[in-house]
Motif scaffolding. Structure first.
Motif, PDB file in Angstrom:
ATOM      1  N   PRO A  26      11.475  16.290  -7.329  1.00  0.00           N
ATOM      2  CA  PRO A  26      10.015  16.384  -7.300  1.00  0.00           C
ATOM      3  C   PRO A  26       9.351  15.068  -6.886  1.00  0.00           C
ATOM      4  CG  PRO A  26      10.860  17.498  -9.220  1.00  0.00           C
ATOM      5  CD  PRO A  26      12.022  16.771  -8.605  1.00  0.00           C
ATOM      6  N   ALA A  27       9.884  13.951  -7.362  1.00  0.00           N
ATOM      7  CA  ALA A  27       9.321  12.647  -6.991  1.00  0.00           C
ATOM      8  C   ALA A  27       9.501  12.385  -5.504  1.00  0.00           C
ATOM      9  CB  ALA A  27       9.984  11.538  -7.800  1.00  0.00           C
ATOM     10  N   MET A  28      10.679  12.722  -4.986  1.00  0.00           N
ATOM     11  CA  MET A  28      10.931  12.502  -3.563  1.00  0.00           C
ATOM     12  C   MET A  28       9.998  13.351  -2.710  1.00  0.00           C
ATOM     13  SD  MET A  28      14.547  12.696  -1.499  1.00  0.00           S
ATOM     14  CE  MET A  28      15.159  11.206  -2.302  1.00  0.00           C
ATOM     15  N   HIS A  29       9.810  14.587  -3.122  1.00  0.00           N
ATOM     16  CA  HIS A  29       8.931  15.474  -2.363  1.00  0.00           C
ATOM     17  C   HIS A  29       7.480  14.989  -2.426  1.00  0.00           C
ATOM     18  CE1 HIS A  29       8.190  19.157  -0.207  1.00  0.00           C
ATOM     19  NE2 HIS A  29       7.248  19.501  -1.053  1.00  0.00           N
ATOM     20  N   ALA A  30       7.065  14.501  -3.600  1.00  0.00           N
ATOM     21  CA  ALA A  30       5.706  13.977  -3.743  1.00  0.00           C
ATOM     22  C   ALA A  30       5.497  12.759  -2.854  1.00  0.00           C
ATOM     23  CB  ALA A  30       5.438  13.629  -5.202  1.00  0.00           C
ATOM     24  N   MET A  31       6.524  11.919  -2.716  1.00  0.00           N
ATOM     25  CA  MET A  31       6.410  10.751  -1.842  1.00  0.00           C
ATOM     26  C   MET A  31       6.312  11.165  -0.381  1.00  0.00           C
ATOM     27  SD  MET A  31       8.704   7.708  -3.547  1.00  0.00           S
ATOM     28  CE  MET A  31      10.172   8.682  -3.867  1.00  0.00           C
ATOM     29  N   ALA A  32       6.988  12.254  -0.019  1.00  0.00           N
ATOM     30  CA  ALA A  32       6.861  12.750   1.351  1.00  0.00           C
ATOM     31  C   ALA A  32       5.422  13.149   1.651  1.00  0.00           C
ATOM     32  CB  ALA A  32       7.806  13.938   1.565  1.00  0.00           C
ATOM     33  N   HIS A  33       4.779  13.828   0.699  1.00  0.00           N
ATOM     34  CA  HIS A  33       3.358  14.152   0.833  1.00  0.00           C
ATOM     35  C   HIS A  33       2.534  12.875   0.994  1.00  0.00           C
ATOM     36  CE1 HIS A  33       2.837  18.501  -0.160  1.00  0.00           C
ATOM     37  NE2 HIS A  33       4.056  18.336  -0.645  1.00  0.00           N
ATOM     38  N   ALA A  34       2.781  11.931   0.101  1.00  0.00           N
ATOM     39  CA  ALA A  34       1.988  10.702   0.087  1.00  0.00           C
ATOM     40  C   ALA A  34       2.142   9.926   1.384  1.00  0.00           C
ATOM     41  CB  ALA A  34       2.395   9.830  -1.100  1.00  0.00           C
ATOM     42  N   ARG A  41       0.831  -1.200   0.000  1.00  0.00           N
ATOM     43  CA  ARG A  41       0.000   0.000   0.000  1.00  0.00           C
ATOM     44  C   ARG A  41       0.868   1.253   0.000  1.00  0.00           C
ATOM     45  NH1 ARG A  41      -2.364  -3.738  -0.610  1.00  0.00           N
ATOM     46  NH2 ARG A  41      -1.903  -2.995  -2.690  1.00  0.00           N
ATOM     47  N   VAL A  42       1.996   1.229   0.702  1.00  0.00           N
ATOM     48  CA  VAL A  42       2.904   2.377   0.683  1.00  0.00           C
ATOM     49  C   VAL A  42       3.459   2.573  -0.729  1.00  0.00           C
ATOM     50  CG1 VAL A  42       5.081   3.330   1.537  1.00  0.00           C
ATOM     51  CG2 VAL A  42       3.538   2.171   3.119  1.00  0.00           C
ATOM     52  N   GLU A  43       3.924   1.490  -1.333  1.00  0.00           N
ATOM     53  CA  GLU A  43       4.473   1.600  -2.683  1.00  0.00           C
ATOM     54  C   GLU A  43       3.409   2.066  -3.674  1.00  0.00           C
ATOM     55  OE1 GLU A  43       6.637  -1.113  -6.141  1.00  0.00           O
ATOM     56  OE2 GLU A  43       6.745  -1.771  -4.041  1.00  0.00           O
ATOM     57  N   GLU A  44       2.204   1.587  -3.483  1.00  0.00           N
ATOM     58  CA  GLU A  44       1.103   1.993  -4.364  1.00  0.00           C
ATOM     59  C   GLU A  44       0.884   3.499  -4.280  1.00  0.00           C
ATOM     60  OE1 GLU A  44      -3.310   1.276  -3.422  1.00  0.00           O
ATOM     61  OE2 GLU A  44      -2.745  -0.428  -4.672  1.00  0.00           O
ATOM     62  N   ARG A  45       0.909   4.036  -3.061  1.00  0.00           N
ATOM     63  CA  ARG A  45       0.761   5.484  -2.874  1.00  0.00           C
ATOM     64  C   ARG A  45       1.925   6.230  -3.508  1.00  0.00           C
ATOM     65  NH1 ARG A  45      -2.652   7.726   1.177  1.00  0.00           N
ATOM     66  NH2 ARG A  45      -4.088   6.175   2.024  1.00  0.00           N
ATOM     67  N   PHE A  46       3.130   5.707  -3.336  1.00  0.00           N
ATOM     68  CA  PHE A  46       4.308   6.336  -3.923  1.00  0.00           C
ATOM     69  C   PHE A  46       4.210   6.360  -5.449  1.00  0.00           C
ATOM     70  CE2 PHE A  46       7.646   5.649  -0.307  1.00  0.00           C
ATOM     71  CZ  PHE A  46       6.923   6.520   0.497  1.00  0.00           C
ATOM     72  N   ARG A  47       3.750   5.265  -6.041  1.00  0.00           N
ATOM     73  CA  ARG A  47       3.639   5.197  -7.499  1.00  0.00           C
ATOM     74  C   ARG A  47       2.613   6.207  -8.010  1.00  0.00           C
ATOM     75  NH1 ARG A  47       6.225   1.222 -10.110  1.00  0.00           N
ATOM     76  NH2 ARG A  47       7.116  -0.478  -8.848  1.00  0.00           N
ATOM     77  N   ARG A  48       1.485   6.317  -7.333  1.00  0.00           N
ATOM     78  CA  ARG A  48       0.476   7.286  -7.762  1.00  0.00           C
ATOM     79  C   ARG A  48       1.001   8.708  -7.618  1.00  0.00           C
ATOM     80  NH1 ARG A  48      -3.427   4.295  -4.646  1.00  0.00           N
ATOM     81  NH2 ARG A  48      -3.540   6.076  -3.222  1.00  0.00           N
ATOM     82  N   ALA A  49       1.706   8.960  -6.503  1.00  0.00           N
ATOM     83  CA  ALA A  49       2.181  10.322  -6.222  1.00  0.00           C
ATOM     84  C   ALA A  49       3.265  10.764  -7.191  1.00  0.00           C
ATOM     85  CB  ALA A  49       2.710  10.409  -4.793  1.00  0.00           C
ATOM     86  N   THR A  50       4.056   9.816  -7.687  1.00  0.00           N
ATOM     87  CA  THR A  50       5.211  10.180  -8.510  1.00  0.00           C
ATOM     88  C   THR A  50       4.974  10.011 -10.001  1.00  0.00           C
ATOM     89  OG1 THR A  50       6.135   7.933  -8.269  1.00  0.00           O
ATOM     90  CG2 THR A  50       6.850   9.602  -6.681  1.00  0.00           C
ATOM     91  N   GLU A  51       3.747   9.760 -10.386  1.00  0.00           N
ATOM     92  CA  GLU A  51       3.463   9.568 -11.805  1.00  0.00           C
ATOM     93  C   GLU A  51       3.915  10.791 -12.599  1.00  0.00           C
ATOM     94  OE1 GLU A  51      -0.281   8.344 -14.726  1.00  0.00           O
ATOM     95  OE2 GLU A  51      -0.551   8.475 -12.549  1.00  0.00           O
ATOM     96  N   GLY A  52       4.808  10.580 -13.557  1.00  0.00           N
ATOM     97  CA  GLY A  52       5.310  11.667 -14.379  1.00  0.00           C
ATOM     98  C   GLY A  52       6.430  12.467 -13.743  1.00  0.00           C
ATOM     99  N   LEU A  53       6.867  12.072 -12.540  1.00  0.00           N
ATOM    100  CA  LEU A  53       7.914  12.820 -11.833  1.00  0.00           C
ATOM    101  C   LEU A  53       9.166  11.974 -11.670  1.00  0.00           C
ATOM    102  CD1 LEU A  53       5.792  14.352  -8.909  1.00  0.00           C
ATOM    103  CD2 LEU A  53       6.438  15.464 -11.068  1.00  0.00           C
ATOM    104  N   THR A  54      10.295  12.639 -11.551  1.00  0.00           N
ATOM    105  CA  THR A  54      11.557  11.981 -11.221  1.00  0.00           C
ATOM    106  C   THR A  54      12.346  12.912 -10.315  1.00  0.00           C
ATOM    107  OG1 THR A  54      12.644  12.916 -13.190  1.00  0.00           O
ATOM    108  CG2 THR A  54      11.704  10.697 -13.400  1.00  0.00           C
TER     109      THR A  54
END
Length: 208
Positions: A91-99, A75-88
Motif C-alpha cells: 500500500p505504501a509503494m502504491h501510494a508513492m506511485a500516486h504521489a 520535496r519528493v521525499e516530503e510527498r512520499f512521507r505524506r502519501a504513506t502516512e499510516g501505510l507500509t
C-alpha cells in the motif's frame, strides 16, 4: 518572525527566508540551463538581490546548485512521507506511485532539476553529494515498504520512465496502458478499487 518595516510597511525576510527564496529562484533558472548554462546574475535578478549577497548565502555556484538539487529531492521525499502516512508494504509503494505521478504533473521545474542533477554528476565532487541525496530517498522507500531486489528495482525503474514520459510529453498509455490517464491525472487502476490489497475489509457484495 521578521518585523514590518516602519518606512514601507513591508515585511523584511530573515536570512533563512531569503536563502529559501534564492533556492526557489535558482530552481527555475537551473531547471532551464543546468549548472553550466545558468548565470548567478540571472538568479540574483530573479530573486531581487545582488550577486555579492548571493555569495554571502552560498560559497559558489556549485553550492547553490547542490542546494536546489537537495531541495528537489526533499520535496519528493516530503510527498512520499505524506502519501504513506499510516501505510507500509505494498500500500505504501502504491501510494508513492500516486504521489510521484502528481509531483510530475505539478512541479516540472523540480523534475528538470532532477534531470540536470544526473547530468551534472559527471563532476566527481557533485556526484558524491547527489548520490547522498538519492541514497536518502532510497533508504526511506526501503524502510516504509520493506521492499528490496526486483520489487524495489521495478519501483524506481518505473519512476525513471515516468520522468521520461513527463519531460518528453509522451502519450502515457504507450507504456502504462490505462494505469495513467491521458490528461496526466492521478493513477486510477484496479488496485485502487480493491481495499483488500491495502489491508482493508473486502468490498461488500450484493445479497441474494
Amino acid at each position: 518572525m521578521a518585523a514590518p518595516s516602519r518606512a514601507t510597511g513591508t515585511v523584511r525576510m530573515s536570512a533563512d527566508e531569503r536563502r529559501v527564496a534564492v533556492i526557489r529562484a535558482a530552481v527555475a533558472e537551473f531547471a532551464k540551463g543546468g549548472l553550466n548554462g545558468t548565470s548567478t546574475a540571472a538568479i540574483a535578478k530573479r530573486v531581487g538581490v545582488s550577486q555579492p549577497y548571493l555569495f554571502r548565502l552560498f560559497d559558489d555556484k556549485k553550492a547553490l546548485f547542490l542546494a536546489t538539487v537537495e531541495y528537489g529531492f526533499d520535496r519528493v521525499e516530503e510527498r512520499f512521507r505524506r502519501a504513506t502516512e499510516g501505510l507500509t508494504g505494498f500500500p505504501a509503494m502504491h501510494a508513492m506511485a500516486h504521489a510521484y505521478h502528481d509531483f510530475l504533473g505539478n512541479d516540472t521545474d523540480l523534475l528538470r532539476i532532477q534531470l540536470q542533477a544526473y547530468a551534472a554528476a559527471e563532476d566527481p565532487e557533485l556526484r558524491a553529494d547527489i548520490r547522498r541525496f538519492w541514497d536518502r530517498l532510497d533508504s526511506f522507500v526501503r524502510e516504509v515498504t520493506g521492499a528490496d531486489g526486483d520489487e524495489l528495482t521495478n519501483f524506481f525503474a518505473r519512476g525513471m520512465l515516468c520522468n521520461v514520459v513527463a519531460s518528453l510529453d509522451l502519450p502515457r498509455d504507450r507504456y502504462f496502458n490505462d494505469t495513467l490517464s491521458a490528461e496526466g491525472e492521478l493513477l486510477s487502476c484496479d488496485l485502487c478499487e480493491s481495499p483488500e490489497r491495502f489491508g482493508g475489509p473486502p468490498a461488500a457484495t450484493p445479497s441474494d
